[in-house]
Design a protein around this motif. Structure first.
Motif, short mmCIF file in Angstrom:
data_model
loop_
_atom_site.label_atom_id
_atom_site.label_comp_id
_atom_site.label_asym_id
_atom_site.label_seq_id
_atom_site.Cartn_x
_atom_site.Cartn_y
_atom_site.Cartn_z
N VAL A 217 0.82 -1.21 0.00
CA VAL A 217 0.00 0.00 0.00
C VAL A 217 0.86 1.26 0.00
CG1 VAL A 217 -1.79 1.29 1.23
CG2 VAL A 217 -1.88 -1.22 1.15
N LYS A 218 1.89 1.29 0.84
CA LYS A 218 2.77 2.46 0.90
C LYS A 218 3.88 2.44 -0.15
CE LYS A 218 2.06 3.71 5.75
NZ LYS A 218 2.74 4.06 7.03
N ARG A 219 3.92 1.39 -0.96
CA ARG A 219 4.82 1.28 -2.12
C ARG A 219 6.30 1.16 -1.75
NH1 ARG A 219 4.08 5.40 -6.64
NH2 ARG A 219 4.60 6.89 -4.99
N ASN A 220 6.60 0.60 -0.60
CA ASN A 220 8.00 0.34 -0.29
C ASN A 220 8.60 -0.71 -1.21
OD1 ASN A 220 9.45 1.74 1.97
ND2 ASN A 220 7.52 1.33 3.01
N VAL A 221 7.75 -1.45 -1.91
CA VAL A 221 8.25 -2.41 -2.90
C VAL A 221 9.10 -1.71 -3.95
CG1 VAL A 221 6.17 -2.20 -4.32
CG2 VAL A 221 7.58 -4.25 -4.49
N LEU A 222 8.84 -0.44 -4.20
CA LEU A 222 9.61 0.33 -5.20
C LEU A 222 10.99 0.73 -4.68
CD1 LEU A 222 6.78 2.62 -6.61
CD2 LEU A 222 7.64 0.47 -7.54
N ASN A 223 11.22 0.57 -3.38
CA ASN A 223 12.54 0.86 -2.81
C ASN A 223 13.48 -0.34 -2.89
OD1 ASN A 223 12.22 3.60 -1.94
ND2 ASN A 223 10.93 2.88 -0.25
N GLY A 224 13.07 -1.41 -3.55
CA GLY A 224 13.94 -2.58 -3.71
C GLY A 224 14.16 -3.32 -2.40
N TYR A 225 15.35 -3.92 -2.28
CA TYR A 225 15.66 -4.71 -1.09
C TYR A 225 15.53 -3.91 0.21
CZ TYR A 225 18.42 -7.31 2.34
OH TYR A 225 18.85 -7.94 3.47
N PRO A 226 16.06 -2.65 0.28
CA PRO A 226 15.86 -1.88 1.52
C PRO A 226 14.39 -1.69 1.86
CG PRO A 226 17.58 -0.87 0.20
CD PRO A 226 16.95 -1.93 -0.66
N GLY A 227 13.54 -1.56 0.84
CA GLY A 227 12.11 -1.41 1.09
C GLY A 227 11.49 -2.65 1.69
N PHE A 228 11.94 -3.83 1.23
CA PHE A 228 11.43 -5.08 1.80
C PHE A 228 11.87 -5.22 3.26
CE2 PHE A 228 12.50 -9.44 3.02
CZ PHE A 228 11.24 -10.02 2.99
N VAL A 229 13.14 -4.96 3.53
CA VAL A 229 13.65 -5.09 4.91
C VAL A 229 12.96 -4.09 5.82
CG1 VAL A 229 15.70 -4.92 6.37
CG2 VAL A 229 15.87 -5.99 4.11
N TRP A 230 12.80 -2.87 5.35
CA TRP A 230 12.14 -1.85 6.16
C TRP A 230 10.70 -2.25 6.47
CZ3 TRP A 230 13.27 2.07 9.17
CH2 TRP A 230 12.25 2.92 9.56
N SER A 231 9.99 -2.75 5.48
CA SER A 231 8.60 -3.15 5.68
C SER A 231 8.49 -4.30 6.67
CB SER A 231 7.97 -3.56 4.34
OG SER A 231 7.97 -2.48 3.44
N LEU A 232 9.41 -5.26 6.57
CA LEU A 232 9.40 -6.40 7.49
C LEU A 232 9.65 -5.94 8.92
CD1 LEU A 232 9.42 -9.47 8.01
CD2 LEU A 232 11.88 -9.43 7.53
N PHE A 233 10.67 -5.12 9.10
CA PHE A 233 11.00 -4.65 10.45
C PHE A 233 9.89 -3.75 11.00
CE2 PHE A 233 15.89 -4.94 9.70
CZ PHE A 233 15.78 -6.31 9.59
N SER A 234 9.31 -2.91 10.14
CA SER A 234 8.23 -2.02 10.59
C SER A 234 7.01 -2.81 11.03
CB SER A 234 7.85 -1.05 9.47
OG SER A 234 8.93 -0.20 9.14
N ALA A 235 6.74 -3.94 10.34
CA ALA A 235 5.61 -4.79 10.72
C ALA A 235 5.85 -5.48 12.05
CB ALA A 235 5.35 -5.81 9.63
N MET A 236 7.11 -5.73 12.37
CA MET A 236 7.45 -6.37 13.64
C MET A 236 7.30 -5.42 14.82
SD MET A 236 10.88 -8.39 12.39
CE MET A 236 11.39 -8.72 14.08
N TYR A 237 7.48 -4.12 14.56
CA TYR A 237 7.53 -3.15 15.66
C TYR A 237 6.28 -3.18 16.55
CZ TYR A 237 8.03 1.27 18.13
OH TYR A 237 8.12 2.21 19.12
N PRO A 238 5.07 -3.01 16.00
CA PRO A 238 3.90 -3.01 16.90
C PRO A 238 3.67 -4.35 17.57
CG PRO A 238 3.20 -3.00 14.60
CD PRO A 238 4.68 -2.77 14.60
N VAL A 239 4.03 -5.44 16.90
CA VAL A 239 3.85 -6.77 17.49
C VAL A 239 4.70 -6.91 18.75
CG1 VAL A 239 4.13 -9.24 17.13
CG2 VAL A 239 3.26 -7.81 15.27
N VAL A 240 5.96 -6.51 18.64
CA VAL A 240 6.86 -6.61 19.80
C VAL A 240 6.44 -5.63 20.89
CG1 VAL A 240 9.26 -6.29 20.56
CG2 VAL A 240 8.78 -7.43 18.38
#
Length: 268
Positions: A217-240
């Motif tokens: 939705v926020k299009r981090n996919v267009l940031n390539g590998y850093p966008g994937f890593v950022w999205s993964l870590f950002s999704a973990m933040y509220p869970v933790v």
């Protein structure tokens, strides 16, 4: 560029030597730089003093209170709060010098801040030119007392600047998770202090939805590998954060009621 209004740059530090020279060099146009340090053991203080900063110590008790204290130490009414890993671009500098003091009725400005992650400027997603109220007249407001994700409470009209700071927030993935642990704990403490509760279901199902929002939705996919890593870590933040909140809300275990070692299944 001619400057008509005195501006104090304000920052808080703790072991912040990594990009501090670049940060301070980009603030040379300010009338003063106030640095409030919470006990650095690296070269942070020496670097700050070499740039002529006013350096003082205060034990850290949360981002809101620490920044509020720093703002109160400024000699000028207009303060520009810059994090110790944010570099002001020449374009932003020139815009600030042209606008502050020349726009009657404006009490503060939102500053666009863009993340540099894994050595790449994140041009897509929510981290590009994210607007934060960082430049304001301290006679009309200051920071709240949140431990993390602090905000400025300002009584007056706020405008938005066009040009941005570059945020070199994380030196590495290891550095990311050191901050991640501190921030999720502080966030959970804020929620616990407000009497918040969280269900197991919310913890369990939050991550996949957060990842899809960040990556697609926020299009981090267009940031390539850093966008994937950022999205993964950002999704973990509220869970933790929520898992830590649940842990804080549960009563401490009674040792006498814990299972004995002989009762715990172990792998052979």
């Amino acid at each position: 560029m001619h400057k008509t209004t005195a501006i104090s740059a304000v920052m808080i530090t703790y072991n912040s030597e990594r990009v501090l020279k670049e940060v301070l060099a980009a603030l040379s146009w300010c009338d003063e730089i106030v640095v409030v340090d919470s006990g650095s053991t690296d070269r942070t203080i020496a670097i700050a003093e070499s740039f002529g900063c006013r350096v003082m110590h205060r034990d850290f008790d949360g981002f809101g209170t620490q920044k509020g204290f720093a703002v109160r130490q400024a000699h000028n009414d207009w303060v520009f709060v810059v994090d110790c890993d944010e570099v002001v671009t020449p374009e932003l500098r020139d815009e600030i010098l042209a606008r502050v003091g020349n726009e009657p009725g404006i009490a503060g400005y939102r500053v666009p801040i863009s993340l540099v992650f894994l050595n790449q400027l994140m041009r897509y997603g929510g981290e590009y030119k994210m607007r934060h109220l960082r430049l304001f007249n301290r006679r009309q407001g200051t920071y709240n007392v949140s431990r993390v994700h602090e905000d400025v409470l300002l009584n007056g009209q706020v405008a938005t600047l066009k040009h941005h700071c570059l945020h070199y927030s994380y030196a590495s993935i290891h550095d990311y998770f050191e901050k991640f642990n501190r921030y999720t704990t502080a966030g959970a403490q804020d929620l616990a202090a407000r009497g918040k509760q969280v269900s197991v279901a919310k913890i369990a199902f939050r991550m996949p939805f957060s990842f899809v929002r960040e990556y697609i939705v926020k299009r981090n996919v267009l940031n390539g590998y850093p966008g994937f890593v950022w999205s993964l870590f950002s999704a973990m933040y509220p869970v933790v954060k929520y898992a830590k909140l649940r842990e804080m809300n549960r009563p401490a275990p009674v040792l006498s009621k814990l299972p004995r070692v002989s009762e715990v299944e172990t792998c052979s």
